[in-house]
Structure formats: C-alpha cells, structure tokens
Design an enzyme around this catalytic site. Structure first.
Site, PDB file in Angstrom:
ATOM      1  N   CYS A  80      69.135   0.967  49.296  1.00 18.04           N
ATOM      2  CA  CYS A  80      67.812   1.176  48.700  1.00 18.04           C
ATOM      3  C   CYS A  80      67.449   0.026  47.755  1.00 18.04           C
ATOM      4  CB  CYS A  80      67.732   2.553  48.051  1.00 18.04           C
ATOM      5  SG  CYS A  80      66.013   3.098  47.911  1.00 18.04           S
ATOM      6  N   HIS A 175      70.329   6.510  51.422  1.00 13.15           N
ATOM      7  CA  HIS A 175      71.407   6.751  50.442  1.00 13.15           C
ATOM      8  C   HIS A 175      72.580   7.527  51.045  1.00 13.15           C
ATOM      9  CE1 HIS A 175      69.279   5.502  46.723  1.00 13.15           C
ATOM     10  NE2 HIS A 175      68.189   5.879  47.390  1.00 13.15           N
ATOM     11  N   GLU A 177      75.480   7.641  50.018  1.00 16.77           N
ATOM     12  CA  GLU A 177      76.337   8.151  48.929  1.00 16.77           C
ATOM     13  C   GLU A 177      75.857   9.499  48.412  1.00 16.77           C
ATOM     14  OE1 GLU A 177      73.983   5.995  48.659  1.00 16.77           O
ATOM     15  OE2 GLU A 177      72.994   6.183  46.706  1.00 16.77           O
TER      16      GLU A 177
HETATM   17  N1  GLN Z   1      61.754   1.983  44.752  1.00 18.34           N
HETATM   18  C1  GLN Z   1      62.932   1.455  44.162  1.00 18.34           C
HETATM   19  C2  GLN Z   1      62.847  -0.073  44.077  1.00 18.34           C
HETATM   20  O1  GLN Z   1      62.198  -0.692  44.868  1.00 18.34           O
HETATM   21  C3  GLN Z   1      64.169   1.842  44.950  1.00 18.34           C
HETATM   22  C4  GLN Z   1      64.448   3.306  44.846  1.00 18.34           C
HETATM   23  C5  GLN Z   1      65.876   3.679  45.116  1.00 18.34           C
HETATM   24  O2  GLN Z   1      66.780   2.855  45.008  1.00 18.34           O
HETATM   25  N2  GLN Z   1      66.088   4.938  45.418  1.00 18.34           N
HETATM   26  O3  GLN Z   1      63.471  -0.620  43.238  1.00 18.34           O
END
Ligand code: GLN
Length: 196
Positions: A80, A175, A177
């Site tokens: 992410c 995610h 994890e």
């Molecule tokens: N929207 C966040 C970003 O771009 C990422 C969100 C997340 O890691 N769950 O930094």
C-alpha cells in the site's frame, strides 16, 4: 538459519508485518536508521501514509541505503503506502503530484484510487503463483500502472493492477498482513532465501 528481514518501522502497519514474518519463521528488525539494515535478507515497507513516510525516510537518511540495498538485489516489498514509496511516479486521479519517492520501480502509483477510507473493501483476488484466491484487503489503496516491460503485473482487479514485480522490487496495493493468509509473506521469504 532463519531469514533475517527488516520492516521499515517509521510509521504505519509495522507490528502486523512483524507478527506475520515471525509466524512464517523469520527473525525481524524494525528499521529506523541505516544501521538497522545491516545483514537483512529482505525489507518490507508497510502501509501507512506515504507523504509522512517519505519525509521520515529523508529525515533518517534511509533513502540512499535503501537504494543501495535494492541495487545489491535484496528483495524489497512495499504494501500500500510502501508501494507508493517504491514507485517512480506518483499521481492522484490522473494528475501527477509532486511527492518524492525512492523511484525503485518503473511504475506510476495512483494514490487513493478506490476512494476514501470508507470505500475500503475486501475481495478475493487471483495472484499468479498462488493456486487459490487470496483475501485482498484494500484501504485507500493505489492502483499501479507499469511504465516498462520490466514491471510484471501478477495481480489485477477490475480497476487495474494491484500487485507488480520488478525483479527484486515488489509492489502490492493491498494488505496481506491484515489477513490470516501467510502465502504472500511466504513467497517473499522464498525470494529472500534464494537471493542470499
Ligand atoms: N493512501 C495512503 C497513501 O497513499 C496509503 C494507505 C495505506 O497504506 N493503507 O499514502
């Protein structure tokens, strides 16, 4: 010997990755400064807030050492916000934004592609290399747009790519994890062990 894996521990979902890496038989170190990178066979960059994370990476002098690690072939996996940090370009819904990154993968990450926190969702996704669907947890996730043939898409949802591999650099916008499914962590560890 257990593989020794670093987890960037500046902000975000650090403990969940460490727990899962522990479950799959690794030793872990929370990476906060360059010396924490010593001897690691792989580095996980968790989700969180990429704008905060890049500022902290710069402040703690971690940018060059992580780039060196990548150059040495050590597997680095961003989940992410971590995947945003690894991308060479960052955008938000079609416009490029001026957010620095590690630029380790020829990928454009489009931040918050699926909408706001309330639009977070879970869906079964097909990841190449895994025989059964994987529970994909998406929280303000980016979409990943490969910018070169070296960026191999290994999972897509209907909106676009969500898991891309560029050699030893892995980017996934969901995610693993936050699930009970250890298969992606195991895949990463296999890579780390083979590379060592
Ligand atoms: N929207 C966040 C970003 O771009 C990422 C969100 C997340 O890691 N769950 O930094």
């Amino acid at each position: 010997m257990k593989p020794h894996i670093g987890v960037l521990a500046l902000q975000g979902g650090v403990a969940e990755h460490m727990d899962m890496l522990d479950t799959v038989g690794c030793t872990t170190v929370g990476v906060r400064c360059p010396s924490d990178l010593r001897g690691i066979k792989g580095l996980v960059m968790p989700g969180g807030e990429s704008t905060a994370l890049i500022k902290l990476l710069i402040r703690w002098d971690l940018v060059s050492p992580i780039r060196e690690l990548a150059g040495a072939g050590i597997p680095i996996w961003g989940t992410c916000a971590g995947s945003v940090l690894l991308s060479s370009e960052i955008s938000e819904k079609s416009h490029r934004i001026n957010q620095p990154s590690l630029e380790l993968a020829p990928v454009r990450a489009e931040r918050n592609s699926f909408g706001r926190q309330a639009a977070s969702f879970q869906e079964d996704i097909i990841i190449s290399g895994l025989d059964k669907p994987f529970p994909g947890v998406f929280i303000r996730a980016p979409l990943l747009f490969p910018l070169s043939d070296s960026a191999e898409v290994i999972c897509s949802v209907s909106e676009g790519a969500v898991f891309v591999r560029c050699g030893n650099i892995w980017l996934c916008s969901f995610h693993p994890e936050l699930t009970d499914d250890t298969r992606v962590h195991r895949m990463f560890i296999e890579e780390a062990v083979i590379g060592s």
